[in-house]
Design an enzyme around this catalytic site. Structure first.
Site, PDB file in Angstrom:
ATOM      1  N   LYS A   1       0.851  -1.186   0.000  1.00 61.67           N
ATOM      2  CA  LYS A   1       0.000   0.000   0.000  1.00 61.67           C
ATOM      3  C   LYS A   1       0.895   1.247   0.000  1.00 61.67           C
ATOM      4  CE  LYS A   1      -4.314   1.531   2.045  1.00 61.67           C
ATOM      5  NZ  LYS A   1      -5.548   1.110   2.674  1.00 61.67           N
TER       6      LYS A   1
ATOM      7  N   GLU B   1     -19.939  -3.389  10.328  1.00 57.99           N
ATOM      8  CA  GLU B   1     -20.820  -2.457  11.027  1.00 57.99           C
ATOM      9  C   GLU B   1     -21.868  -3.187  11.854  1.00 57.99           C
ATOM     10  OE1 GLU B   1     -19.901  -2.228   7.822  1.00 57.99           O
ATOM     11  OE2 GLU B   1     -18.764  -0.361   7.792  1.00 57.99           O
TER      12      GLU B   1
ATOM     13  N   ARG C   1     -25.598  -0.093   7.006  1.00 60.32           N
ATOM     14  CA  ARG C   1     -25.333  -1.536   7.050  1.00 60.32           C
ATOM     15  C   ARG C   1     -25.795  -2.167   8.367  1.00 60.32           C
ATOM     16  NH1 ARG C   1     -20.725  -3.264   3.559  1.00 60.32           N
ATOM     17  NH2 ARG C   1     -21.641  -2.760   1.546  1.00 60.32           N
TER      18      ARG C   1
HETATM   19  C1  LIG Z   1     -19.194  -0.555   4.435  1.00 59.12           C
HETATM   20  C2  LIG Z   1     -17.954   0.291   4.440  1.00 59.12           C
HETATM   21  N1  LIG Z   1     -17.317   0.520   5.617  1.00 59.12           N
HETATM   22  C3  LIG Z   1     -16.202   1.280   5.628  1.00 59.12           C
HETATM   23  C4  LIG Z   1     -15.712   1.823   4.474  1.00 59.12           C
HETATM   24  C5  LIG Z   1     -14.519   2.755   4.503  1.00 59.12           C
HETATM   25  N2  LIG Z   1     -13.391   2.155   3.771  1.00 59.12           N
HETATM   26  C6  LIG Z   1     -13.073   2.530   2.515  1.00 59.12           C
HETATM   27  S1  LIG Z   1     -11.764   1.717   1.915  1.00 59.12           S
HETATM   28  C7  LIG Z   1     -11.560   0.899   3.358  1.00 59.12           C
HETATM   29  C8  LIG Z   1     -10.418  -0.056   3.528  1.00 59.12           C
HETATM   30  C9  LIG Z   1     -10.524  -1.180   2.596  1.00 59.12           C
HETATM   31  O1  LIG Z   1      -9.404  -1.969   2.789  1.00 59.12           O
HETATM   32  P1  LIG Z   1      -8.977  -2.976   1.669  1.00 59.12           P
HETATM   33  O2  LIG Z   1     -10.175  -3.661   1.142  1.00 59.12           O
HETATM   34  O3  LIG Z   1      -7.914  -3.847   2.212  1.00 59.12           O
HETATM   35  O4  LIG Z   1      -8.463  -2.044   0.513  1.00 59.12           O
HETATM   36  P2  LIG Z   1      -7.113  -1.166   0.438  1.00 59.12           P
HETATM   37  O5  LIG Z   1      -7.547   0.251   0.596  1.00 59.12           O
HETATM   38  O6  LIG Z   1      -6.188  -1.614   1.514  1.00 59.12           O
HETATM   39  O7  LIG Z   1      -6.593  -1.414  -0.905  1.00 59.12           O
HETATM   40  C10 LIG Z   1     -12.530   1.238   4.288  1.00 59.12           C
HETATM   41  C11 LIG Z   1     -12.632   0.708   5.650  1.00 59.12           C
HETATM   42  C12 LIG Z   1     -16.417   1.563   3.286  1.00 59.12           C
HETATM   43  N3  LIG Z   1     -16.031   2.087   2.123  1.00 59.12           N
HETATM   44  N4  LIG Z   1     -17.521   0.791   3.295  1.00 59.12           N
END
Ligand SMILES: Cc1ncc(C[n+]2csc(CCOP(=O)(O)OP(=O)(O)O)c2C)c(N)n1
Length: 615
Positions: free
Chosen positions: A275, A361, A389
């Protein structure tokens, strides 16, 4: 090639690995300089440059459907599909979306913003294909954080059982959600990575070990491997598993994507990426500060406009929690939003009382019930949009048990650049009809402390305290000086010609202007949306027009509840007007502009009031 000139991904087919590598460098440089100007999801995008290019080289979008989970990591996809020239408008009013957007490109086959939907959406597409929809391969690109969330795990379980379909799941494992990943799935991925390292170690060291000892070491290694990995989790779920691959190495990516293309079974390709790759500040980040950024100076990594002298409401709440935790024991739960909700300080000070459940959530709210039922206080910090959610958990698990729990609804109202998928304007109707539910929305930081004092110290059931994505002057508030504000409204001005009921941070400006200009408006701060303050409602002059303003969707909002109350009492007004969002999805754009567009800024509200008392 200049990335601005890219029209569609077809040119990738002819590129050699060397050329792909130099394209990656150009895209990274473009992303860095562009995001330094506009801000955006920096780290996730820097990590997936090679994987996205390789996908577009091997597969044929838009006939093949590439579904990116969340969609926050799609900047390279946007560049490859001809949108580089719009990056100056990224996440701005009327600009390029920060997520996938079907209206932007035929290559954006599904839109999200909330996580963990890609597998189910892809499964749906495969079922559509079965009934004749004209589409090719279906590829779901999902991060390790998103995969650990309920909707993704449900779909993973479902898809794997159907060997007739051929989903290609790319698991992008960077060991991070926004912050560090949590949970057993994340540990399991670590074990898979270790297994690969062990294999490599054996290959390189095997020959160095004297022959008589080789068998012995093999036995020991086998035992360790069995202990570490067991069967592959994904194979057990019905998938052909590939990996883990270096997600920055074109040779392996292209090879495995080509093999997967020919597979007839559901498959998971596990890629490991870094990342924030390519920018030292984001590469080092372990807490999520570089996940989403505002404009910054590339050399120093410092924000261009540091938020000096102001604090976010999230920070105000986090400070309350930290002060409160010094006085008594309670839990704070976040579903993966520690960084956005500014809870890092609390986590450092009280690690044992801080629970990050990951993108879960529903789990967060049901857990709160389990904690609360045991008479331990609990605060769940959750963005308004993600609360959607958790509806069932709040209704069925919390409110029905009438458990004492405080829900901090962050990002209530318009959110700016994240736009349509993230607007915090639907939670009021979502919660309002739930029995045993109390809902508050303070007008300023002091009132926030007063309401939190009530919520923690005096309230008995579930109480939701909403607060916006806004900043206030950085004053220090002292919990010991904050008196609890129980459910009640306040009458702020006494005018003779129109009554204005509203809640939220514009109340302070409204009060000031009404007083300064001596406007004939009675202004009421409905700081508790539920319950209604019947005592104050009874005092309202029903011979004069009534204006109700809410930064929320109108259907089922505060206005509709107040009107229902008056209808039930058989009280009629000469005129009632409601201002809010009328049955719509509100696109991205900076808050002030969007409030103006929807007639919800202070000037528009006062104009509307004036129209009411003039007619
Ligand atoms: C239901 C929901 N909860 C929280 C988020 C906020 N959110 C956006 S990206 C993310 C992290 C996702 O992590 P990952 O799938 O590992 O992707 P990366 O950014 O590390 O590539 C979060 C928690 C969201 N978009 N949707």
């Amino acid at each position: 090639m200049n990335v601005i000139d890219i029209k569609d991904p077809s040119f990738l087919k002819a590129l050699s690995i060397k050329e792909l590598e130099s394209l990656s460098e150009e895209i990274r440089a473009f992303l860095m300089s562009s995001l330094a100007e506009t801000g955006g999801h920096l780290s996730s995008n820097l990590g997936v440059v090679e994987a996205t290019i390789a996908l577009h080289k091997v597969f044929d979008s838009p006939h093949d459907k590439i579904i990116f989970d969340v969609g926050h990591q799609t900047y390279t996809h946007k560049i490859l599909t001809g949108r580089a020239n719009q990056f100056a408008t990224l996440r701005k009013t009327d600009g390029l979306s920060g997520f996938l957007k079907r209206s932007e490109s035929q290559h954006d086959c599904f839109e999200a913003g909330h996580s963990s939907t890609s597998l189910a959406a892809g499964a749906g597409m495969l079922y559509a294909k079965n009934l004749g929809a004209n589409l090719g391969h279906v590829i779901m690109f999902i991060g390790d954080g998103a995969l650990a969330s309920g909707p993704a795990l449900e779909a993973l379980n479902f898809i794997g059982h159907d060997a007739q379909k051929h989903p290609i799941i790319i698991l992008n494992d960077n060991e991070m959600s926004i912050s560090k990943n949590i949970g057993h799935l994340s540990r399991m991925l670590t074990k898979i990575r270790m297994r690969k390292s062990l294999r490599r170690l054996r290959k390189t060291t095997g020959k160095l070990i004297p022959k008589p000892f080789r068998n012995l070491t093999l036995k020991v290694e086998k035992r360790i491997r069995g202990f570490i990995s067991g069967h592959s989790y994904f194979e057990d779920l019905g998938y052909t598993y590939f990996g883990p691959l270096d997600g920055h190495d074109y040779k392996s990516l292209l090879k495995v994507f080509e093999i997967a293309k020919k597979e007839a079974q559901p498959c998971v390709i596990h890629i490991r990426t870094q990342k924030g790759r390519g920018y030292p500040h984001s590469e080092k980040d372990t807490v999520g500060s570089w996940h989403g950024v505002s404009p910054f100076n590339i050399e120093t990594g410092e924000p261009i406009k540091p938020q000096n002298g102001v604090k976010s409401y999230s920070k105000i709440v986090a400070e309350y929690l930290t002060q409160k935790a010094a006085l008594e024991s309670f839990y704070v739960i976040t579903p993966a939003m520690m960084s956005g909700s500014e809870l890092r300080e609390f986590q450092v000070a009280y690690p044992q009382r801080f629970i990050d459940v990951g993108i879960a959530e529903q789990t967060a709210l049901t857990m709160a019930s389990g904690i609360g039922l045991n008479h331990i206080k609990v605060f769940v910090s959750i963005y308004s949009t993600f609360l959607q959610r958790a509806y069932d958990a709040i209704l069925h698990d919390l409110a029905r048990h009438d458990v004492h729990a405080v829900i901090g609804i962050d990002r209530a109202g318009l959110v700016g650049g994240d736009g349509e998928t993230h607007q915090g304007i639907y939670d009021i109707p979502l919660l309002y009809h739930i029995p045993n539910m109390t809902i508050a929305h303070p007008k300023n930081a002091e009132e926030m402390y007063g309401i939190l004092q009530y919520a923690f110290n005096e309230h008995k059931g579930v109480i939701a305290v909403r607060y916006p994505r806004e900043f206030v002057p950085a004053i220090e508030l002292d919990i010991s000086k904050s008196l609890a504000i129980p459910p009640s409204w306040e009458r702020l001005t006494d005018g003779k010609t129109v009554t204005l009921i509203t809640f939220g941070t514009h109340i302070e400006s409204l009060t000031r202007i009404i007083k300064e200009r001596k406007l004939p408006i009675t202004l009421i701060n409905a700081r508790y949306l539920k319950p209604l303050d019947i005592n104050i409602l009874k005092t309202i002059d029903s011979t004069k027009p009534l204006l109700i303003v809410e930064e929320s969707t109108l259907n089922g909002g505060l206005g509709s509840v107040i009107i229902s109350y008056f209808a039930d009492q058989n009280i009629r007004f000469p005129k009632i007007k409601r201002l809010g969002f009328d049955d719509c999805f509100v696109p991205q754009g900076d808050r002030e502009t969007m409030l103006m567009r929807y007639g919800l800024d202070v000037d528009s509200i006062l104009e509307e009031a004036e129209k009411l008392y003039e007619t």
